[in-house]
Motif scaffolding. Structure first.
Motif, PDB file in Angstrom:
ATOM      1  N   PRO A  93       6.973   2.135  -9.339  1.00 12.47           N
ATOM      2  CA  PRO A  93       7.916   2.874 -10.346  1.00 12.47           C
ATOM      3  C   PRO A  93       9.172   3.427  -9.658  1.00 12.47           C
ATOM      4  CG  PRO A  93       6.186   4.285  -9.752  1.00 12.47           C
ATOM      5  CD  PRO A  93       5.872   2.903  -9.277  1.00 12.47           C
ATOM      6  N   ALA A  94      10.045   3.446 -10.295  1.00  9.04           N
ATOM      7  CA  ALA A  94      11.539   3.827  -9.845  1.00  9.04           C
ATOM      8  C   ALA A  94      11.930   5.325 -10.400  1.00  9.04           C
ATOM      9  CB  ALA A  94      12.447   2.846  -9.866  1.00  9.04           C
ATOM     10  N   PRO A  95      11.939   6.247  -9.652  1.00  9.52           N
ATOM     11  CA  PRO A  95      12.365   7.596 -10.217  1.00  9.52           C
ATOM     12  C   PRO A  95      13.459   7.511 -10.944  1.00  9.52           C
ATOM     13  CG  PRO A  95      13.028   7.676  -8.104  1.00  9.52           C
ATOM     14  CD  PRO A  95      12.220   6.292  -8.048  1.00  9.52           C
TER      15      PRO A  95
ATOM     16  N   ASP B 157      14.692  12.681 -12.724  1.00  4.92           N
ATOM     17  CA  ASP B 157      13.338  13.022 -11.691  1.00  4.92           C
ATOM     18  C   ASP B 157      13.980  13.458 -10.177  1.00  4.92           C
ATOM     19  OD1 ASP B 157      11.440  12.149 -13.534  1.00  4.92           O
ATOM     20  OD2 ASP B 157      11.400  10.180 -12.802  1.00  4.92           O
TER      21      ASP B 157
ATOM     22  N   HIS C 192      14.523   8.973  -2.169  1.00  2.66           N
ATOM     23  CA  HIS C 192      13.522   9.374  -3.003  1.00  2.66           C
ATOM     24  C   HIS C 192      12.703   8.080  -3.856  1.00  2.66           C
ATOM     25  CE1 HIS C 192      12.378  11.309  -7.164  1.00  2.66           C
ATOM     26  NE2 HIS C 192      11.307  11.288  -6.475  1.00  2.66           N
ATOM     27  N   ARG C 193      13.671   6.991  -3.984  1.00  4.59           N
ATOM     28  CA  ARG C 193      12.816   5.649  -4.398  1.00  4.59           C
ATOM     29  C   ARG C 193      12.090   5.081  -3.598  1.00  4.59           C
ATOM     30  NH1 ARG C 193      16.757   1.314  -7.848  1.00  4.59           N
ATOM     31  NH2 ARG C 193      14.786  -0.155  -8.045  1.00  4.59           N
TER      32      ARG C 193
ATOM     33  N   LEU D 252       8.829   7.103  -2.746  1.00  2.00           N
ATOM     34  CA  LEU D 252       7.797   7.014  -4.049  1.00  2.00           C
ATOM     35  C   LEU D 252       7.354   5.729  -4.013  1.00  2.00           C
ATOM     36  CD1 LEU D 252       6.922   8.356  -6.458  1.00  2.00           C
ATOM     37  CD2 LEU D 252       8.698   7.334  -8.181  1.00  2.00           C
ATOM     38  N   GLY D 253       8.016   4.387  -3.892  1.00  3.23           N
ATOM     39  CA  GLY D 253       7.438   3.257  -3.933  1.00  3.23           C
ATOM     40  C   GLY D 253       6.179   3.236  -2.854  1.00  3.23           C
TER      41      GLY D 253
ATOM     42  N   TYR E 130       3.357   5.381  -3.752  1.00  2.00           N
ATOM     43  CA  TYR E 130       2.668   4.862  -4.815  1.00  2.00           C
ATOM     44  C   TYR E 130       1.701   3.617  -4.566  1.00  2.00           C
ATOM     45  CZ  TYR E 130       2.410   2.243  -9.267  1.00  2.00           C
ATOM     46  OH  TYR E 130       1.647   1.280 -10.426  1.00  2.00           O
TER      47      TYR E 130
ATOM     48  N   HIS F 166       0.541   7.196  -9.479  1.00  2.00           N
ATOM     49  CA  HIS F 166       1.837   7.674  -9.620  1.00  2.00           C
ATOM     50  C   HIS F 166       2.079   9.225  -9.876  1.00  2.00           C
ATOM     51  CE1 HIS F 166       5.953   7.253 -12.120  1.00  2.00           C
ATOM     52  NE2 HIS F 166       5.978   7.739 -10.871  1.00  2.00           N
TER      53      HIS F 166
ATOM     54  N   GLU G 246       4.099  11.053  -6.714  1.00  2.00           N
ATOM     55  CA  GLU G 246       5.027  11.942  -6.997  1.00  2.00           C
ATOM     56  C   GLU G 246       4.815  13.367  -6.265  1.00  2.00           C
ATOM     57  OE1 GLU G 246       7.770  11.542  -8.422  1.00  2.00           O
ATOM     58  OE2 GLU G 246       7.878  10.504 -10.342  1.00  2.00           O
TER      59      GLU G 246
ATOM     60  N   PRO H  61       1.418  -0.087 -13.746  1.00  4.22           N
ATOM     61  CA  PRO H  61       2.481   0.739 -14.476  1.00  4.22           C
ATOM     62  C   PRO H  61       2.898  -0.497 -15.502  1.00  4.22           C
ATOM     63  CG  PRO H  61       3.319  -0.011 -12.326  1.00  4.22           C
ATOM     64  CD  PRO H  61       1.928  -0.168 -12.302  1.00  4.22           C
TER      65      PRO H  61
END
Lengths: 639, 191
Positions: free
Chosen positions: A46-48, A52, B32-33, B36-37, B40, B47, B51, B106
């Motif tokens: 998922p990409a924020p 977010d 951030h991205r 998160l990946g 995850y 998810h 986060e 997802p």
């Protein structure tokens, strides 16, 4: 939602191949692995969303380091490394202001003293004099440069961006640079007057100077810095004295240039070792609040907490700390008006209370005791070395040696050695008796107590005067001890007469001490914010009185001159007159010497000076009375 | 924030330690991205946990004043994230915190294919996840950092605090085992 295509290397087979090759896989392995690894792209992450990220930022913002703009600026420009010479010199520039004029002047005076004692005097033990005065510079420099703990400023020093090592290095550069400059200058002056080679003289100054500085700094890792410096200096004096007494005169092995080189090198090594040990002793960022507190009077040191840049300055007893250090606001707690001890004092006279309080404050300070001890050693040593004066008959045909331990010689010693130097020291004892409160921002607090103004001024004055007279009495004792040793070592020098010494002291040092001390006190009390300049003014005036002499003034002046040079010169003249009258009858050199010694032992007639010098004392008391009436309790309040 | 855009991660984190909020914004936007990946996938597709771990990673970053300016930032960041994920796993293993491994896949972006094709893609994603899941923890971390996050071998060594040779051996073994799992469908984790 996003696939992995935004991350390297899965965006292309080429990158993937390259990555696998980097891992050391051969072509067959790569070919076999590629299809499987390409499947990794099938599992997206998922990409924020922008919202977010904003939310995350919003949560993180309160956790940002709470730093002031000043701290941020300091962090952007952290203190440069010690290796950065420019940064070190910049730090040195800031540290120079820590040294008061007394340090610069005292160091120069010590060197001047060494020059005066050795230049133009072929018989003077030059090396020995320099061995004594050079390390004294070290003692003074180390004790001054690293006095932060005694002043209760260590927290500030540790809060500064430069590390303790950088601060120490900067201060050493100042102290050793100044001392070295003075030593070279002093050597040049002695050399010009035919003393010895410049390099040899510089070696005599610098070798013990570096050794004592290095040992003092090293010892201060375990002891308070002033105590460490005093111990090392006294140890050095004792060593030199023992070597001297055992016959190791200058030029012998104990004082040879290779030995001096070794001592200087050892001093540098000790300095480097002490500086290197500093960060271990005071880790950067050490929480001062957590540092163990040193009990009052307990040995405080660099490792322990209170030495060169020690950690725990705060003592458990505020009174003792302030008394031992700088006075300051804490002194109010110890005010005799409010303290339980004062309430229990049977003599609840405010003058006595201020007087006793001030004496307690002075007695609790280590510096005063160290200074008194050092002064005694210094003057005893000085009189030991300078124990004879050659004076000329009026026709200039013959020179007569005045022996220091004779009645006439004691007048010489008291006037030409002790009074001359003591007069330069007095302004620094007395001028700040009241002005110190202004300097320490505690004046208003003291004045807010119910102490009457007159009691405050007179109490401080009497306490300062008593201290000054204590030092003066110490000079008398030093003269007695030095001449006693002289007599024991050389029977040609007579046993000093305590009565003659006491008389000379009472008529010369005593009135001068009261006059100079009172004058310094009056000036410092009436103009407390200019106390430093006024101290220097009194010092300069005293030197001018010495330099100008007696000749250009009216005939009454020698009796009123507080330097007592007129007294000494009149005593010389009376002695020479008698000697010149009787010398022709003496047969041979031996008889003339015996005649000289006999005449010198007759106490000079000092009665004509008694009344004028009593007048000087009365003048001093009148000045203080005037200051007590003119003193304004709150000088900074505009009415 | 434009004036901080051209700065490196290391320059930004230095400003961040001095309390610069724009540096914080730039660093978060930049990482951030990808972070998160990584988390995850490291949490097997959990998810919400990922986060939380992302946020906790940045919190730890702000609270640490031990960052050395000459140290590369990215390996340091991933080291914090990896350690946090490891702690979460240990807590889960003790049954006190979260339950990992059962997270749903997802939703895929609606690229236009029909339901059958979407179902096929979901199956492939599940297969990859399961294959990675069957690898040992250390192999999975190494493969994720290498093939998803694109870290260099030396950066992986710093992030996982292991020697470079160990990184290479883990990648070699992990890649071979993953290939076997994905191509043959055989099961069995490298333990």
């Amino acid at each position: 939602m996003t696939g992995p295509s935004d991350t390297w290397p899965l965006d292309s087979a080429g990158h993937l191949t390259e990555a696998l090759r980097d891992q050391g896989l051969d072509d067959d392995e790569i070919a076999a692995s590629l299809p499987a690894l390409a499947q990794l792209a099938a599992w997206p992450a998922p990409a924020p969303a922008a919202a977010d990220t904003e939310r995350l930022l919003h949560r993180l913002q309160p956790l940002l380091p709470a730093t002031s703009p000043v701290r941020q600026a300091l962090r952007r420009q952290p203190p440069a490394a010690v290796a950065d010479l420019r940064a070190l010199l910049g730090l040195v520039r800031t540290q120079v202001s820590l040294f008061r004029p007394t340090f610069w002047l005292s160091s120069a005076a010590i060197v001047l003293l060494g020059v005066l004692l050795t230049s133009g005097n072929a018989a003077a033990p030059t090396a020995l004099v320099l061995y004594v005065t050079g390390p004294l510079l070290s003692y003074l420099g180390v004790a001054t440069a690293f006095r932060g703990s005694a002043l209760g400023l260590v927290e500030f020093e540790l809060a500064c961006p430069p590390s303790s090592r950088q601060l120490t290095l900067a201060r050493l550069v100042i102290v050793l640079g100044y001392d070295t400059g003075l030593a070279v200058l002093g050597s040049a002056l002695i050399g010009v007057s035919g003393g010895a080679e410049l390099s040899a003289l510089a070696g005599h100054w610098l070798a013990p100077l570096l050794l004592v500085a290095g040992l003092s700094l090293t010892l201060s890792l375990w002891l308070p810095v002033t105590r460490a410096a005093a111990l090392v200096y006294l140890g050095w004096l004792a060593t030199i004295g023992l070597l001297w007494l055992s016959g190791n005169t200058p030029g012998a092995a104990a004082f040879s240039p290779p030995v001096e080189t070794f001592l200087g090198g050892a001093g540098l090594l000790f300095l480097a070792g002490a500086v290197a040990a500093l960060p271990a002793a005071i880790p950067p960022g050490c929480p001062i609040a957590d540092a163990p507190r040193a009990p009052t009077g307990a040995p405080a040191n660099l490792l322990g907490r209170r030495a060169v840049l020690g950690v725990a300055v705060t003592t458990q007893n505020g009174f003792s700390h302030s008394a031992a250090g700088t006075g300051g606001p804490m002194a109010i707690e110890a005010s005799p008006i409010t303290s339980p001890r004062a309430a229990a004092t049977p003599r609840n006279n405010p003058l006595f209370a201020v007087f006793a309080w001030e004496l307690r404050r002075q007695a609790a300070g280590r510096f005063g005791w160290v200074l008194a001890g050092a002064a005694f050693v210094f003057f005893t040593g000085l009189l030991w070395f300078k124990h004879g004066w050659l004076i000329s008959l009026k026709d200039g045909g013959e020179r007569v040696l005045v022996q220091g331990s004779s009645a006439l010689g004691l007048v010489h010693e008291v006037v030409y050695v002790e009074l001359l130097l003591f007069g330069m020291f007095l302004p620094f004892v007395m001028a700040e008796a009241v002005a110190r409160d202004y300097k320490q921002r505690s004046h208003e607090l003291v004045m807010a107590t119910p102490i009457p103004t007159w009691a405050y001024v007179w109490g401080r004055y009497l306490a300062g005067l008593l201290t000054s007279l204590g030092f003066a009495l110490e000079l008398c004792l030093a003269a007695l001890v030095a001449n006693l040793i002289l007599h024991l070592n050389d029977s040609a020098y007579p046993l000093p007469s305590p009565g003659a010494l006491l008389l000379a002291w009472a008529l010369t040092i005593l009135p001068a001490a009261i006059l100079l001390g009172s004058l310094s006190f009056v000036l410092g009390t009436l103009w407390p914010r200019r106390a430093t300049a006024l101290k220097l003014a009194v010092l300069v005036a005293w030197i001018m009185l010495v330099v100008l002499g007696e000749d250009r003034f009216p005939s009454w002046y020698p009796y009123w001159n507080p330097t007592s040079y007129g007294l000494a010169q009149a005593s010389d003249a009376a002695f020479l007159q008698r000697y010149q009258a009787q010398a022709p009858a003496a047969a041979g050199e031996a008889e003339r010497a015996a005649l000289s010694r006999s005449l010198q032992d007759e106490p000079p007639d000092l009665r004509p000076w008694a009344l004028p010098h009593l007048g000087l004392i009365a003048l001093a008391v009148a000045l203080v009375a005037l200051a007590a009436t003119r003193f304004r309790r709150f000088q900074n309040v505009r009415e | 924030m434009r004036h901080v855009d051209g700065l490196s991660d290391e320059q930004l984190v230095r400003r961040l330690m001095a309390g610069d909020s724009q540096a914080l914004a730039a660093l978060v936007s930049r990482h951030h991205r990808p972070l998160l990946g990584y988390l995850y996938r490291l949490t097997r597709g959990d998810h919400p946990l990922a986060e939380d771990l992302v946020q906790e990673t940045f919190v730890r970053l702000l609270r640490q004043d031990s960052y050395q300016p000459d140290r590369a930032f990215k390996p340091w960041l991933y080291a914090i994230a990896t350690n946090l994920a490891r702690d979460a796993y240990r807590a889960a293993a003790r049954g006190r915190a979260v339950c990992l491994g059962d997270a749903p896949l997802p939703d895929l972006p609606d690229a236009g294919p029909g339901p059958e094709e979407r179902a096929l893609v979901a199956d492939q994603a599940r297969a990859v996840r399961d294959a990675l899941d069957q690898l040992g923890e250390e192999y999975r971390q190494t493969l994720l950092l290498r093939f998803y996050q694109g870290l260099r071998l030396d950066e992986i060594a710093v992030a996982l605090d292991i020697p470079l040779g160990t990184v290479k051996s883990r990648l070699s073994v992990g890649t071979r085992r993953l290939r076997e799992l994905l191509t043959t469908g055989k099961e069995g984790a490298v333990r």
